[in-house]
Design an enzyme around this catalytic site. Sequence first.
Site, PDB file in Angstrom:
ATOM      1  N   CYS A  67       0.809  -1.217   0.000  1.00  0.00           N
ATOM      2  CA  CYS A  67       0.000   0.000   0.000  1.00  0.00           C
ATOM      3  C   CYS A  67       0.847   1.274   0.000  1.00  0.00           C
ATOM      4  CB  CYS A  67      -0.955   0.003   1.194  1.00  0.00           C
ATOM      5  SG  CYS A  67      -2.204  -1.292   1.073  1.00  0.00           S
ATOM      6  N   HIS A 109     -11.527  10.619  -9.109  1.00  0.00           N
ATOM      7  CA  HIS A 109     -10.450  10.703 -10.098  1.00  0.00           C
ATOM      8  C   HIS A 109      -9.368  11.689  -9.667  1.00  0.00           C
ATOM      9  CE1 HIS A 109     -13.360   8.453 -12.449  1.00  0.00           C
ATOM     10  NE2 HIS A 109     -12.321   8.032 -13.148  1.00  0.00           N
ATOM     11  N   GLU A 141     -13.562   0.147   0.401  1.00  0.00           N
ATOM     12  CA  GLU A 141     -12.392   0.259  -0.459  1.00  0.00           C
ATOM     13  C   GLU A 141     -12.378  -1.012  -1.301  1.00  0.00           C
ATOM     14  OE1 GLU A 141      -8.256   1.801   0.848  1.00  0.00           O
ATOM     15  OE2 GLU A 141      -8.157  -0.387   0.946  1.00  0.00           O
TER      16      GLU A 141
END
Length: 116
Positions: free
Chosen positions: A24, A67, A104
């Site tokens: 991550c 985005h 997520e």
Amino acid sequence: MKITCEFHFDSAHKLTKVPAGHKCGFLHGHTYRLLVTIDGPVRDDGFVIDFADLKAIVDPLVKKLDHRYLNDIPGLENPTVEVQLEWLWERINLPGLAELTLFEGLHNFATYRGPQ
């Protein structure tokens, strides 16, 4: 009565406080699903809150995340799901806000019920 409205956004990030080499810690992205739950009485108009009114408040926040590279947003320099939920809670700030749940991807999520 509790009502919930669902929102979606896609963002990129990396976590800055994980050990070196942690997956991550590298740039990657997710499709997020946000559930916003309001708790309150049913008003004379038949609503706890009109979904349109709730969307008018939450949509601009989601647009700030969609985005985007989350690490560039002030307050999200280490954008874990937990940190994102606290960030969102501070900005939604609606009477009766009961909880936020942020997925997520498909299988991982956290739920926040405000500062304890």
